[in-house]
Motif scaffolding. Structure first.
Motif, PDB file in Angstrom:
ATOM      1  N   PHE A 152     122.227  72.228 -27.606  1.00  0.00           N
ATOM      2  CA  PHE A 152     121.787  73.585 -27.878  1.00  0.00           C
ATOM      3  C   PHE A 152     120.372  73.767 -27.352  1.00  0.00           C
ATOM      4  O   PHE A 152     119.576  72.832 -27.345  1.00  0.00           O
ATOM      5  CB  PHE A 152     121.817  73.869 -29.381  1.00  0.00           C
ATOM      6  CG  PHE A 152     123.197  73.796 -29.958  1.00  0.00           C
ATOM      7  CD1 PHE A 152     124.129  74.802 -29.706  1.00  0.00           C
ATOM      8  CD2 PHE A 152     123.580  72.737 -30.762  1.00  0.00           C
ATOM      9  CE1 PHE A 152     125.396  74.745 -30.237  1.00  0.00           C
ATOM     10  CE2 PHE A 152     124.836  72.667 -31.288  1.00  0.00           C
ATOM     11  CZ  PHE A 152     125.757  73.671 -31.033  1.00  0.00           C
ATOM     12  N   TRP A 153     120.110  75.000 -26.987  1.00  0.00           N
ATOM     13  CA  TRP A 153     118.762  75.312 -26.526  1.00  0.00           C
ATOM     14  C   TRP A 153     117.810  75.135 -27.688  1.00  0.00           C
ATOM     15  O   TRP A 153     118.160  75.464 -28.804  1.00  0.00           O
ATOM     16  CB  TRP A 153     118.722  76.764 -26.023  1.00  0.00           C
ATOM     17  CG  TRP A 153     117.405  77.105 -25.408  1.00  0.00           C
ATOM     18  CD1 TRP A 153     117.045  76.919 -24.125  1.00  0.00           C
ATOM     19  CD2 TRP A 153     116.300  77.688 -26.072  1.00  0.00           C
ATOM     20  NE1 TRP A 153     115.782  77.341 -23.928  1.00  0.00           N
ATOM     21  CE2 TRP A 153     115.285  77.828 -25.124  1.00  0.00           C
ATOM     22  CE3 TRP A 153     116.042  78.102 -27.368  1.00  0.00           C
ATOM     23  CZ2 TRP A 153     114.051  78.362 -25.407  1.00  0.00           C
ATOM     24  CZ3 TRP A 153     114.816  78.626 -27.657  1.00  0.00           C
ATOM     25  CH2 TRP A 153     113.822  78.752 -26.685  1.00  0.00           C
ATOM     26  N   PRO A 154     116.666  74.593 -27.562  1.00  0.00           N
ATOM     27  CA  PRO A 154     115.859  74.201 -26.400  1.00  0.00           C
ATOM     28  C   PRO A 154     116.110  72.789 -25.922  1.00  0.00           C
ATOM     29  O   PRO A 154     115.263  72.203 -25.264  1.00  0.00           O
ATOM     30  CB  PRO A 154     114.443  74.378 -26.872  1.00  0.00           C
ATOM     31  CG  PRO A 154     114.480  74.106 -28.325  1.00  0.00           C
ATOM     32  CD  PRO A 154     115.836  74.543 -28.773  1.00  0.00           C
ATOM     33  N   PRO A 157     115.910  66.702 -28.932  1.00  0.00           N
ATOM     34  CA  PRO A 157     116.749  65.924 -29.852  1.00  0.00           C
ATOM     35  C   PRO A 157     116.686  66.433 -31.297  1.00  0.00           C
ATOM     36  O   PRO A 157     117.707  66.487 -31.983  1.00  0.00           O
ATOM     37  CB  PRO A 157     116.171  64.512 -29.773  1.00  0.00           C
ATOM     38  CG  PRO A 157     115.446  64.457 -28.485  1.00  0.00           C
ATOM     39  CD  PRO A 157     114.990  65.854 -28.189  1.00  0.00           C
ATOM     40  N   GLU A 158     115.517  66.842 -31.766  1.00  0.00           N
ATOM     41  CA  GLU A 158     115.425  67.275 -33.162  1.00  0.00           C
ATOM     42  C   GLU A 158     116.070  68.640 -33.419  1.00  0.00           C
ATOM     43  O   GLU A 158     116.282  69.016 -34.568  1.00  0.00           O
ATOM     44  CB  GLU A 158     113.966  67.277 -33.645  1.00  0.00           C
ATOM     45  CG  GLU A 158     113.022  68.088 -32.806  1.00  0.00           C
ATOM     46  CD  GLU A 158     112.372  67.264 -31.700  1.00  0.00           C
ATOM     47  OE1 GLU A 158     111.623  67.877 -30.931  1.00  0.00           O
ATOM     48  OE2 GLU A 158     112.624  66.067 -31.563  1.00  0.00           O
ATOM     49  N   ASP A 159     116.432  69.370 -32.362  1.00  0.00           N
ATOM     50  CA  ASP A 159     117.088  70.664 -32.527  1.00  0.00           C
ATOM     51  C   ASP A 159     118.605  70.569 -32.434  1.00  0.00           C
ATOM     52  O   ASP A 159     119.296  71.583 -32.500  1.00  0.00           O
ATOM     53  CB  ASP A 159     116.588  71.640 -31.445  1.00  0.00           C
ATOM     54  CG  ASP A 159     115.118  71.956 -31.604  1.00  0.00           C
ATOM     55  OD1 ASP A 159     114.662  72.039 -32.767  1.00  0.00           O
ATOM     56  OD2 ASP A 159     114.414  72.089 -30.584  1.00  0.00           O
ATOM     57  N   PRO A 165     116.184  61.813 -38.163  1.00  0.00           N
ATOM     58  CA  PRO A 165     114.882  61.307 -37.693  1.00  0.00           C
ATOM     59  C   PRO A 165     114.878  59.777 -37.693  1.00  0.00           C
ATOM     60  O   PRO A 165     115.547  59.148 -38.510  1.00  0.00           O
ATOM     61  CB  PRO A 165     113.874  61.868 -38.696  1.00  0.00           C
ATOM     62  CG  PRO A 165     114.671  62.255 -39.893  1.00  0.00           C
ATOM     63  CD  PRO A 165     116.069  62.537 -39.420  1.00  0.00           C
ATOM     64  N   PRO A 166     114.137  59.181 -36.785  1.00  0.00           N
ATOM     65  CA  PRO A 166     114.108  57.713 -36.740  1.00  0.00           C
ATOM     66  C   PRO A 166     113.458  57.162 -38.012  1.00  0.00           C
ATOM     67  O   PRO A 166     112.589  57.789 -38.605  1.00  0.00           O
ATOM     68  CB  PRO A 166     113.258  57.400 -35.504  1.00  0.00           C
ATOM     69  CG  PRO A 166     112.494  58.641 -35.223  1.00  0.00           C
ATOM     70  CD  PRO A 166     113.304  59.774 -35.758  1.00  0.00           C
ATOM     71  N   ALA A 167     113.924  56.010 -38.433  1.00  0.00           N
ATOM     72  CA  ALA A 167     113.377  55.382 -39.643  1.00  0.00           C
ATOM     73  C   ALA A 167     111.943  54.940 -39.377  1.00  0.00           C
ATOM     74  O   ALA A 167     111.630  54.437 -38.295  1.00  0.00           O
ATOM     75  CB  ALA A 167     114.226  54.179 -40.033  1.00  0.00           C
TER      76      ALA A 167
END
Length: 180
Positions: A152-154, A157-159, A165-167
């Motif tokens: 998905f845009w943008p 990775p976090e969207d 989230p990485p540990a």
């Protein structure tokens, strides 16, 4: 008799290259003091002045007085402190040399890694000549693949759906809970 220094044992030019700019004033004060001391040492003669005892024997009326002074003058030795620190410094230096060599070897590994990274960067085409296709060919992990990995845009990775989230690394402080 103590060893007489006629020239400085310090390579001031080499030392000046290694002094950080913020410590230059202290270095110049230290160098001035050392030069002043060397000038004072060189101004005095290395041997005590010679005395003409025969001339004094002719002038002094007491016969044995000049001989007493002569024997006392010749017997007097200027006390010179014994050098006990050079051996200790050499011993400390020998004990530090393996640690210094290990540190240099470790730093050389970092230098080699950085040199490889710089060589890799130098091998890249000029920034003005690069296109997005060139970047994607060089780094396929950053390429957008809408068929196999739709995003998905943008396209960060976090969207994306299902992002975790990485540990945090072990021992890292945990974030305090956010206030609502």
């Amino acid at each position: 008799m103590a060893k007489r220094f006629t020239k400085p044992a310090i390579n001031w030019a080499e030392l000046d290259k290694r002094v950080p700019p913020e410590q230059k004033p202290q270095f110049l004060v230290f160098k001035a003091k050392a030069d002043n001391y060397l000038r004072r040492v060189n101004a005095s003669p290395p041997e005590p002045p010679k005395i003409n005892w025969e001339e004094y024997k002719k002038v002094v009326p007491i016969p044995d007085l000049v001989d007493k002074f002569k024997s006392a003058y010749e017997a007097y030795k200027v006390p010179v402190p014994e050098d006990t620190m050079t051996a200790k410094v050499d011993e400390q230096w020998k004990s530090l040399e393996p640690a210094i060599k290990a540190y240099c070897a470790e730093q050389q590994k970092h230098i080699d890694t950085a040199s490889k990274a710089l060589a890799r960067i130098a091998a890249l085409p000029k920034f003005e000549d690069m296109t997005m296709e060139t970047v994607y060919d060089m780094y396929p992990e950053y390429r957008l693949d809408p068929v196999n990995k739709p995003t998905f845009w943008p396209h960060e990775p976090e969207d994306q759906y299902g992002y975790k989230p990485p540990a945090p690394p072990a021992g890292a402080p945990k974030e305090p809970p956010k206030k609502k």
